[in-house]
Design a protein around this motif. Structure first.
Motif, mmCIF file in Angstrom:
data_model
loop_
_atom_site.group_PDB
_atom_site.id
_atom_site.type_symbol
_atom_site.label_atom_id
_atom_site.label_comp_id
_atom_site.label_asym_id
_atom_site.label_seq_id
_atom_site.Cartn_x
_atom_site.Cartn_y
_atom_site.Cartn_z
ATOM 1 N N VAL A 223 0.912 -1.282 -0.011
ATOM 2 C CA VAL A 223 0.162 -0.110 -0.005
ATOM 3 C C VAL A 223 0.712 1.162 0.006
ATOM 4 O O VAL A 223 1.621 1.548 0.958
ATOM 5 N N ASP A 224 0.652 2.051 -1.128
ATOM 6 C CA ASP A 224 1.510 3.372 -1.249
ATOM 7 C C ASP A 224 0.983 4.257 -0.222
ATOM 8 O O ASP A 224 -0.133 4.182 0.448
ATOM 9 N N TYR A 225 2.048 5.331 -0.111
ATOM 10 C CA TYR A 225 1.251 6.392 0.718
ATOM 11 C C TYR A 225 0.132 7.076 0.212
ATOM 12 O O TYR A 225 0.025 7.180 -0.991
ATOM 13 N N CYS A 226 -1.037 7.366 0.952
ATOM 14 C CA CYS A 226 -2.146 7.631 0.601
ATOM 15 C C CYS A 226 -2.993 6.671 -0.405
ATOM 16 O O CYS A 226 -3.953 7.015 -1.001
ATOM 17 N N GLY A 227 -2.467 5.214 -0.508
ATOM 18 C CA GLY A 227 -3.110 4.288 -1.095
ATOM 19 C C GLY A 227 -4.498 3.996 -0.533
ATOM 20 O O GLY A 227 -4.576 4.147 0.850
ATOM 21 N N SER A 228 -5.575 3.505 -1.162
ATOM 22 C CA SER A 228 -6.795 3.426 -0.614
ATOM 23 C C SER A 228 -7.539 2.282 -1.293
ATOM 24 O O SER A 228 -7.077 1.874 -2.620
ATOM 25 N N VAL A 229 -8.693 1.819 -0.640
ATOM 26 C CA VAL A 229 -9.405 0.800 -1.291
ATOM 27 C C VAL A 229 -11.038 1.421 -1.012
ATOM 28 O O VAL A 229 -11.062 1.838 0.019
ATOM 29 N N GLU A 230 -11.748 1.291 -2.192
ATOM 30 C CA GLU A 230 -13.015 1.863 -2.104
ATOM 31 C C GLU A 230 -14.153 0.568 -1.722
ATOM 32 O O GLU A 230 -14.154 -0.320 -2.683
ATOM 33 N N LEU A 231 -15.063 0.749 -0.977
ATOM 34 C CA LEU A 231 -15.932 -0.220 -0.584
ATOM 35 C C LEU A 231 -17.212 0.009 -0.896
ATOM 36 O O LEU A 231 -17.515 1.337 -0.720
ATOM 37 N N ARG A 232 -18.085 -0.848 -1.028
ATOM 38 C CA ARG A 232 -19.518 -0.305 -1.558
ATOM 39 C C ARG A 232 -20.730 -1.422 -1.163
ATOM 40 O O ARG A 232 -20.402 -2.457 -1.219
ATOM 41 N N ARG A 233 -21.604 -1.133 -0.377
ATOM 42 C CA ARG A 233 -22.786 -2.145 -0.151
ATOM 43 C C ARG A 233 -23.993 -1.394 -0.575
ATOM 44 O O ARG A 233 -24.321 -0.285 -0.337
ATOM 45 N N GLN A 234 -25.204 -2.105 -0.821
ATOM 46 C CA GLN A 234 -26.322 -1.532 -1.085
ATOM 47 C C GLN A 234 -26.999 -1.645 0.206
ATOM 48 O O GLN A 234 -27.103 -2.226 1.125
ATOM 49 N N ILE A 235 -28.055 -0.514 0.295
ATOM 50 C CA ILE A 235 -28.833 0.098 1.284
ATOM 51 C C ILE A 235 -30.039 -0.746 1.010
ATOM 52 O O ILE A 235 -30.816 -0.507 -0.099
ATOM 53 N N LEU A 236 -30.846 -1.445 1.879
ATOM 54 C CA LEU A 236 -32.129 -2.334 1.846
ATOM 55 C C LEU A 236 -33.168 -1.191 2.094
ATOM 56 O O LEU A 236 -34.106 -1.425 1.262
ATOM 57 N N ASN A 237 -33.054 -0.477 3.020
ATOM 58 C CA ASN A 237 -34.065 0.447 3.569
ATOM 59 C C ASN A 237 -33.370 1.646 4.141
ATOM 60 O O ASN A 237 -32.405 1.510 4.325
ATOM 61 N N SER A 238 -34.489 2.525 4.728
ATOM 62 C CA SER A 238 -34.053 3.940 5.403
ATOM 63 C C SER A 238 -33.529 3.441 6.437
ATOM 64 O O SER A 238 -33.064 4.460 7.222
ATOM 65 N N ASP A 239 -33.649 2.313 7.155
ATOM 66 C CA ASP A 239 -33.588 2.022 8.398
ATOM 67 C C ASP A 239 -32.169 1.275 8.806
ATOM 68 O O ASP A 239 -31.692 1.280 10.072
ATOM 69 N N GLY A 240 -31.701 0.574 7.768
ATOM 70 C CA GLY A 240 -30.527 -0.070 8.068
ATOM 71 C C GLY A 240 -30.348 -1.238 6.810
ATOM 72 O O GLY A 240 -30.696 -0.982 5.767
ATOM 73 N N PHE A 241 -29.356 -2.200 7.457
ATOM 74 C CA PHE A 241 -29.257 -3.380 6.446
ATOM 75 C C PHE A 241 -29.791 -4.579 6.874
ATOM 76 O O PHE A 241 -29.762 -4.878 8.147
ATOM 77 N N GLY A 242 -29.601 -5.473 6.070
ATOM 78 C CA GLY A 242 -30.112 -6.888 6.457
ATOM 79 C C GLY A 242 -28.664 -7.806 6.677
ATOM 80 O O GLY A 242 -27.688 -7.226 6.379
ATOM 81 N N GLU A 243 -28.917 -8.849 7.159
ATOM 82 C CA GLU A 243 -27.818 -9.526 7.730
ATOM 83 C C GLU A 243 -26.807 -9.970 6.416
ATOM 84 O O GLU A 243 -25.651 -10.210 6.543
ATOM 85 N N SER A 244 -27.392 -10.211 5.544
ATOM 86 C CA SER A 244 -26.536 -10.696 4.178
ATOM 87 C C SER A 244 -25.814 -9.670 3.530
ATOM 88 O O SER A 244 -25.082 -9.976 2.680
ATOM 89 N N VAL A 245 -26.304 -8.470 3.808
ATOM 90 C CA VAL A 245 -25.546 -7.448 2.750
ATOM 91 C C VAL A 245 -24.001 -7.202 3.217
ATOM 92 O O VAL A 245 -23.584 -6.891 4.521
ATOM 93 N N GLU A 246 -23.235 -7.401 2.304
ATOM 94 C CA GLU A 246 -21.869 -7.384 2.505
ATOM 95 C C GLU A 246 -21.160 -6.221 1.602
ATOM 96 O O GLU A 246 -21.765 -5.998 0.381
#
Length: 274
Positions: A223-246
């Motif tokens: 990992v270089d200086y200021c190196g990064s990884v971008e992650l994303r997950r889908q929102i199921l509803n406005s209150d939170g996430f289901g157990e299966s969402v990674e």
């Protein structure tokens, strides 16, 4: 503390998290700095490191396509200084977009950006990352939060945040211990602010531990200086996430790997020379 209110920037879409390493640290370029430093285990950035951090903030603002709502940062000085430069770039009124990208720059509002310090994102507290002759003799790492928070633009520090980890790890934490800490910190923070996009400013170990969770066949991530990884997950509803969402790894910058047994296709990572 009350849970985060739904944010219309991501409701019905995805939550995004960027896990980023700090900028260029002084002791990697000036070895004699350690011999006279009061806190040799807590080096600051070089000037070039601050410039790289600010430019990284410009890239995030102009290219990722989503606003950053919250920056969470390790208490080590190099991370604080990196985050301060990134926040300044994200909050800047005017940017030279022509110098950043030939593509049209999206209109993104970072004006309500908040910052918080997090023990769970701290450096690996063992000789894996800090030489024993440099570490505090009593094993205690002290940080003055008031001084650190004063480095950020006025109004950006969130005073009401409870840290995922209330205390620093004990000196001598195991390899599995620090890997679990970084991954768990990401999960706790993402679940705590499910309607916000996060930028986590941490150390090499924090970025590589995140990648090991998704690409376990790699022997070592670089990992270089200021190196990064971008992650994303889908929102199921406005209150939170289901157990299966990674989370899924979307892309990375300044990251390579050695001895990968199973090729990774696409632009995520590039094979480094061995």
């Amino acid at each position: 503390m009350e849970s985060a209110k739904p944010n219309m920037d991501i409701i019905g879409g995805h939550q995004n998290v960027i896990v980023m390493r700090h900028g260029d640290r002084i002791d990697d370029f000036e070895p004699l700095w350690v011999s006279t430093a009061e806190r040799p285990w807590d080096p600051p950035l070089l000037h070039d490191g601050k410039v790289r951090a600010f430019q990284t903030g410009q890239r995030i603002r102009s290219q990722v396509g989503f606003p950053i709502h919250r920056v969470v940062v390790s208490p080590f000085l190099r991370c604080i200084q990196t985050a301060a430069e990134v926040v300044a770039a994200l909050s800047a009124v005017d940017l030279d977009h022509n110098a950043l990208s030939s593509k049209e720059v999206p209109s993104i509002d970072n004006s309500k950006l908040k910052v918080a310090i997090e023990y769970g994102l701290c450096e690996i507290l063992s000789t894996v990352a800090i030489k024993s002759e440099v570490a505090p003799k009593d094993g205690k790492f002290d940080f003055n939060f008031s001084d650190l928070e004063a480095m950020f633009p006025q109004g950006t520090v969130d005073p009401n945040v409870d840290m995922a980890y209330k205390e620093l790890p004990q000196w001598g934490e195991s390899v599995e211990g620090f890997k679990d800490r970084y991954v768990n910190t990401l999960k706790v923070l993402a679940d705590k602010y499910p309607s916000e996009n996060l930028l986590l400013v941490t150390h090499w170990g924090g970025v590589s531990a995140t990648l090991y969770k998704y690409f376990k066949d790699a022997t070592k991530y670089l990992v270089d200086y200021c190196g990064s990884v971008e992650l994303r997950r889908q929102i199921l509803n406005s209150d939170g996430f289901g157990e299966s969402v990674e989370f899924e790894v979307v892309t990375s910058h300044g990251v390579s790997f050695k001895d990968h047994k199973v090729p990774i296709h696409g632009p995520l990572l590039t094979q480094s020379p061995i």
